[in-house]
Design a protein around this motif. Structure first.
Motif, mmCIF file in Angstrom:
data_model
loop_
_atom_site.group_PDB
_atom_site.id
_atom_site.type_symbol
_atom_site.label_atom_id
_atom_site.label_comp_id
_atom_site.label_asym_id
_atom_site.label_seq_id
_atom_site.Cartn_x
_atom_site.Cartn_y
_atom_site.Cartn_z
ATOM 1 N N VAL A 122 0.845 -1.195 0.000
ATOM 2 C CA VAL A 122 0.000 0.000 0.000
ATOM 3 C C VAL A 122 0.881 1.245 0.000
ATOM 4 C CG1 VAL A 122 -1.835 1.264 1.185
ATOM 5 C CG2 VAL A 122 -1.792 -1.251 1.250
ATOM 6 N N SER A 123 0.595 2.163 -0.908
ATOM 7 C CA SER A 123 1.290 3.438 -1.002
ATOM 8 C C SER A 123 0.289 4.536 -0.676
ATOM 9 C CB SER A 123 1.855 3.619 -2.420
ATOM 10 O OG SER A 123 2.522 4.853 -2.552
ATOM 11 N N TYR A 124 0.606 5.365 0.299
ATOM 12 C CA TYR A 124 -0.390 6.321 0.790
ATOM 13 C C TYR A 124 0.302 7.464 1.524
ATOM 14 C CZ TYR A 124 0.525 4.336 5.397
ATOM 15 O OH TYR A 124 1.145 3.940 6.563
ATOM 16 N N TRP A 126 0.649 9.420 5.072
ATOM 17 C CA TRP A 126 0.392 9.181 6.497
ATOM 18 C C TRP A 126 -0.643 10.156 7.041
ATOM 19 C CZ3 TRP A 126 4.531 7.229 10.350
ATOM 20 C CH2 TRP A 126 5.120 6.061 9.840
ATOM 21 N N LEU A 156 -4.730 6.117 7.639
ATOM 22 C CA LEU A 156 -4.507 4.685 7.475
ATOM 23 C C LEU A 156 -5.719 3.884 7.938
ATOM 24 C CD1 LEU A 156 -2.817 2.279 6.729
ATOM 25 C CD2 LEU A 156 -1.574 2.501 8.896
ATOM 26 N N ILE A 160 -7.632 1.139 5.515
ATOM 27 C CA ILE A 160 -7.854 -0.266 5.861
ATOM 28 C C ILE A 160 -9.333 -0.613 5.745
ATOM 29 C CG2 ILE A 160 -7.671 -1.965 7.717
ATOM 30 C CD1 ILE A 160 -5.154 -0.512 8.645
ATOM 31 N N LEU A 172 -1.206 -7.910 3.009
ATOM 32 C CA LEU A 172 -0.731 -6.570 2.671
ATOM 33 C C LEU A 172 0.628 -6.296 3.307
ATOM 34 C CD1 LEU A 172 -4.044 -4.649 3.477
ATOM 35 C CD2 LEU A 172 -3.254 -5.261 1.184
ATOM 36 N N TRP A 173 1.323 -5.327 2.722
ATOM 37 C CA TRP A 173 2.496 -4.734 3.376
ATOM 38 C C TRP A 173 2.213 -3.246 3.494
ATOM 39 C CZ3 TRP A 173 6.057 -0.884 3.006
ATOM 40 C CH2 TRP A 173 7.165 -0.968 3.855
ATOM 41 N N ILE A 174 2.208 -2.750 4.724
ATOM 42 C CA ILE A 174 1.959 -1.327 5.007
ATOM 43 C C ILE A 174 3.064 -0.858 5.939
ATOM 44 C CG2 ILE A 174 0.345 0.366 5.952
ATOM 45 C CD1 ILE A 174 -1.930 -1.561 5.359
ATOM 46 N N ASP A 175 3.810 0.155 5.536
ATOM 47 C CA ASP A 175 5.010 0.544 6.275
ATOM 48 C C ASP A 175 4.758 0.886 7.742
ATOM 49 O OD1 ASP A 175 3.651 2.899 5.738
ATOM 50 O OD2 ASP A 175 5.358 3.942 4.827
ATOM 51 N N TRP A 207 -3.411 4.792 -2.566
ATOM 52 C CA TRP A 207 -4.603 5.399 -1.981
ATOM 53 C C TRP A 207 -4.482 6.914 -2.094
ATOM 54 C CZ3 TRP A 207 -9.409 4.465 -0.637
ATOM 55 C CH2 TRP A 207 -10.070 5.352 0.206
#
Length: 727
Positions: A122-124, A126, A156, A160, A172-175, A207
Motif C-alpha cells: 500500500v502506497s499512501y 500518512w 490509514l 484499511i 498486505l504490506w503497510i510501512d 490510496w
C-alpha cells in the motif's frame, strides 16, 4: 487492551513483516495478524529493462526498413511501422516478416519474477498523527486470541476500512504497521528493503484519499487519455496499439476533453499524495497491475501515468496556472509519472528537496532505491545520526561517485540549517524556494571536479576565478516592466556603452536562462531569441504578451517563473547575470571544475589569515555558460547546441557546413603520446548529459571527463586553476 509488542526481525534471514487483514463488514472492528517472512529477492539490477546499445542495434537491424523497435516507460517491447516518419501501425508483436525467435531476448526482458508469498503493498500519505485510532492484532495461528492493539493515524484507518474484504483475508504490506516505527535501528535496516518490497509485491495499491465531487471525472479522464497513447523510455509518445483516438499521441494536438475535465485533474493532482517523497520510489517499481484508488473507484497506474505525462500541455490554458505553486504541483505529478528509477541523480535530489516527508533524513533515505545501485550501497541509512551529518556524508559520497560539483550541493538562497557547511545543500528547503537554474549549461566544459575534504567542514575545490560582483539590482518582482527598468538602470551605470538592442538581447538570454531555440534546436516548444525578445519587449512595455500556443508552457515555466525570483548583477569583467537575492557586491565568481554553472563565493578570512569562502549559490551569467571562462569563446561558425536524444547530448554545430560533433572545437586533438584513448562504457553516474569515457593505456584509469581538462592540462594551456577553501 495492551499495546502490541513487536517480535524482533531476524537479520540473518533478512526478514520483513506482512499483515493479514481479516474479513469483516464496514461496521466490524478492524482485526489484523502480523507474521514474519524471509525476504530474498533477486540481486538488484539497474539494467533490468535494458539491452546494451550494441544488442539493441542488432535488434533494429533484424527489422524491415520501415519498422523500429522501442521500449515503453516500463520497459515493455513495442514495434512501430513508420514509412514517412509518422506511425502507421503500432504493435506489441514484431512484424510477421520477422524470423521466428529473432526477438525472444527483447520480448522477455521486462518480465519479472513472482515472489511468494504473494502480497499487495500500500502506497499512501500518512497524514496528521495528532490523533490515533486502535486496531486489534490477533495471534497468527489463533485468530480468536488477541495479541494487543496498534495505534494508527486516521488516514490509514480509513484506508484499511476501504481495503477490507467482506469474506476473504487480504495479505498486505503497510510501512506504518510492518516496520516497528519506534525502533530506529530496525527502521534504518528496513530502508534497504523498501525498493524490493514494492518491486516484488503482486501489485501496489495507491490510496489517493476519499472520493470528491470531481474525482471520478478526473480518474476517468486520465484513464481515457492514458489508453490512447504509449510513452517510451526515450520520452516520446506514440499511439497505443489498441487506441481509439489515433492522433492523441501528438503532443501538438489539443485534446477535445469534457468540460471541467482538466480542472478535475488539477484538483486531483493537488492532493497530498503527489507531494509525498516516499511514494516516488514506491510507485516507480510497482507492477503493471498496480492501481490508483480514490474512494471506491480505481484505475490502473499504467494508464494514469500516461495521462499525467500527456496532460500538462493541455493545462497551460487554465486560468489557475498563473502562480509558481500551481506549476509546482503539476511538475511534481508529472515527475512522479516519469521514469525516475533510471533518472539522473540531480533530478532525484531536486525531487527530494521539493517533496514532503516527516523525518528530514528521509530526503536522502527515501530515494536510495532510485539511485544507481553502486551509489546507493555506499549510503548507509542511520536515523540516529544528526541531520546535518547525514546531508554532509551524502554529498561527499555523491561528489566522489559523480565527480561533478553540481546542484546536488548548495544551490544558494536562504540561510538554512545551523551547523551545516555552506557547500552542503539543505534538503529541508525546496530548490523552488531558492534560486535554481534550468538545464542546458556547461560552464566548466566536459571537466570533472577535483576536491578534497578536510574535517570537520572544509572542502578544497579547484576551479577558475572570474572576477567579482560589482553592482546588483533590486530583487526581481512579478512586474516585467519594473524588472527591465531596474536592469537598464544597472547596466547604464555599470556598462554605459551597451546599446538598447544589446541590453534587450542580454536581458532575454538571462531571464530565460538560455532556454531558447538556438540552444535547443530540436525543441519547437522553445522560441528563437528573436521571437523571445518580442515577447519580452511586450512584457516590458506593460502589454499583454502575444504568446503562441506552442510556446505557452515555455512562457509559464521559464519566463514567468524567472522574473519573480533572483536579482540581476554585473561583474568586474563586464558580464551580466542573475542569481539569488542574497548576492551582494564583493562576492566572487568561480567556475569550479566539474560544475555546469558558475558558483558565487563570499570571502571569509579565517583566524590564520588563509582566505576561506562561503558558497552563496549558483548563477546564470551571460557569456560564461558554455565554458568560456576556461576555454575562451566559441569561434564563429561554431555554436553549442543540445540534442534531446536519450541521453541528452551537448554537441557543437558548424552553421556553415552543418557538421555536428561532440568534440569541443576549442580543444586541440589529444596528442598521440598522451596515452589517453576514448572508450565506450555505460555511464554509471547517470549524468543528465551523455558522457564520453577515456582510459589511460598505462594505468588503466578511466575518466568520465575530458583529460584535456584535467587541472595540469589546463595549467599547461595557461589557465589559472586555483584552489578555493569552502567552509
Amino acid at each position: 487492551m495492551a499495546p502490541y509488542q513487536y517480535v524482533p526481525l531476524d537479520a540473518n534471514k533478512n526478514q520483513i513483516r506482512i499483515l493479514s487483514l481479516l474479513p469483516g463488514s464496514h461496521e466490524d472492528p478492524i482485526r489484523i495478524s502480523i507474521s514474519q517472512i524471509s525476504f530474498d529477492p533477486p540481486e538488484r539490477n539497474d539494467q533490468e529493462t535494458f539491452l546494451s546499445d550494441e544488442r539493441f542495434r542488432e535488434i533494429q537491424d533484424k527489422l524491415p526498413e520501415t519498422w523500429s523497435a522501442y521500449r515503453t516507460i516500463e520497459g515493455r517491447p513495442i514495434f512501430g511501422c513508420e514509412p514517412d516518419g509518422q506511425p502507421v501501425h503500432i504493435s506489441w508483436q514484431p512484424p510477421e516478416s520477422a524470423s521466428e525467435g529473432a526477438f525472444d531476448e527483447f520480448m522477455n526482458i521486462a518480465e519479472r519474477e513472482e515472489f511468494e508469498p504473494a502480497f499487495e503493498a500500500v502506497s499512501y500519505t500518512w497524514g496528521a498523527l495528532d490523533t490515533t485510532l486502535a486496531i486489534e492484532v490477533v495471534d497468527t495461528l489463533s485468530p480468536t486470541t488477541t495479541a494487543g492493539t496498534l495505534d494508527v493515524g486516521p488516514n490509514l484507518f480509513e484506508i484499511i476500512h476501504h481495503l477490507r474484504l467482506p469474506e476473504d483475508a487480504r495479505t498486505l504490506w503497510i510501512d506504518a504497521i510492518c516496520i516497528n516505527q519506534q525502533d530506529l535501528v530496525e527502521r534504518s535496516k528496513q530502508i534497504k528493503n523498501m525498493r524490493d518490497i514494492y518491486a516484488y509485491a503482486r501489485r501496489v495499491i495507491v490510496w489517493l484519499g476519499p472520493s470528491s465531487e470531481d474525482s471520478t471525472l478526473a480518474l476517468r479522464t486520465l484513464e481515457h487519455v492514458g489508453k490512447q497513447i504509449e510513452f517510451t523510455i526515450c520520452d516520446t509518445f506514440m499511439p497505443a496499439p489498441d487506441c481509439t483516438e489515433t492522433q492523441w499521441w501528438d503532443y501538438e494536438e489539443r485534446l477535445p476533453l469534457a468540460s471541467g475535465a482538466l480542472e478535475a485533474v488539477l484538483n486531483l493532482i493537488q492532493r497530498p499524495y503527489f507531494e509525498r517523497l516516499w511514494v516516488k520510489q514506491e510507485i516507480q517499481f510497482s507492477s503493471e497491475a498496480s492501481i490508483m484508488q480514490c474512494g471506491d473507484m480505481a484505475i490502473r497506474w499504467y494508464h494514469m501515468r500516461r495521462g499525467l505525462i500527456r496532460l500538462p500541455r493541455e493545462m497551460t490554458a487554465l486560468p489557475r496556472l498563473n502562480s509558481v505553486s500551481s506549476w509546482t504541483k503539476i511538475r511534481i505529478a508529472d515527475r512522479t509519472a516519469h521514469r525516475l528509477k533510471m533518472g539522473d541523480i540531480e533530478t532525484l535530489f531536486d525531487i527530494a528537496a521539493e517533496c514532503k516527508c516527516v523525518d528530514p533524513r528521509d530526503r536522502i533515505f527515501a530515494i536510495l532505491g532510485l539511485l544507481p545501485a553502486s551509489l546507493a550501497q555506499r549510503i548507509h541509512p542511520d536515523y540516529q545520526s544528526p541531520v546535518e551529518q547525514v546531508y554532509l556524508q551524502a554529498f561527499l559520497t555523491i561528489l566522489d561517485f559523480t565527480r561533478r560539483f553540481s546542484r546536488i550541493g548548495c544551490v544558494g538562497g536562504k540561510a538554512g540549517m545551523r551547523n551545516r557547511p555552506s557547500w552542503v545543500r539543505d534538503f529541508t528547503q525546496s530548490y523552488i524556494d531558492n534560486y535554481w537554474l534550468q538545464d542546458g549549461n556547461l560552464a566548466s566544459g566536459h571537466s570533472s571536479s577535483h576536491t578534497s575534504f578536510v574535517a570537520p567542514n572544509q572542502l578544497h575545490m579547484q576551479g577558475v576565478y572570474h572576477g567579482e560582483i560589482t553592482a546588483v539590482s533590486s530583487p526581481l518582482t512579478g512586474s516585467a516592466t519594473a524588472n527591465y527598468l531596474a536592469f537598464c538602470e544597472l547596466v547604464s551605470v555599470s556598462l554605459p556603452n551597451k546599446t538598447k538592442n544589446e541590453c534587450l538581447d542580454i536581458y532575454t538570454w538571462v531571464m530565460t536562462e538560455g532556454q531558447l531555440h538556438e540552444r535547443w534546436p530540436e525543441l519547437v516548444v522553445m522560441p528563437p531569441s528573436g521571437e523571445a525578445k518580442a515577447i519580452v519587449q511586450q512584457m516590458c512595455d506593460g502589454k499583454e504578451p502575444d504568446v503562441p500556443d506552442v510556446y505557452r508552457e515555455w512562457f509559464s515555466e521559464t519566463l514567468m517563473d524567472q522574473q519573480q525570483r533572483g536579482i540581476i548583477f554585473v561583474t568586474s569583467t563586464g558580464c551580466i547575470g542573475c542569481a539569488s537575492p542574497t548576492v551582494r557586491p564583493g562576492d566572487k565568481v568561480s567556475i569550479p571544475l566539474g560544475s555546469r554553472e558558475p558558483i558565487l563565493l563570499r570571502p571569509k578570512t579565517s583566524d590564520n589569515a588563509v582566505q576561506h569562502h562561503q558558497v552563496v549559490g549558483i548563477s546564470y551569467i551571460h557569456g560564461l555558460m558554455e565554458g568560456q571562462a576556461i576555454l575562451g569563446p566559441i569561434s564563429v561558425p561554431w555554436r553549442m547546441v543540445i540534442e534531446t536524444i536519450t541521453p541528452v547530448t551537448i554537441e557543437f554545430r558548424n552553421s556553415q557546413t552543418g557538421e555536428m560533433t561532440r568534440e569541443d572545437p576549442r580543444l586541440d586533438p589529444l596528442p598521440h603520446d598522451s596515452r589517453w584513448v576514448k572508450i565506450e562504457k555505460k555511464d554509471e553516474t547517470r549524468s543528465p548529459y551523455a558522457i564520453q569515457h577515456y582510459k589511460h593505456l598505462d594505468t588503466g584509469q578511466v575518466l568520465t571527463s575530458d583529460p584535456r581538462l584535467l587541472p595540469e592540462a589546463l595549467r599547461a594551456r595557461g589557465v589559472n586553476v586555483e584552489t578555493f577553501i569552502l567552509v
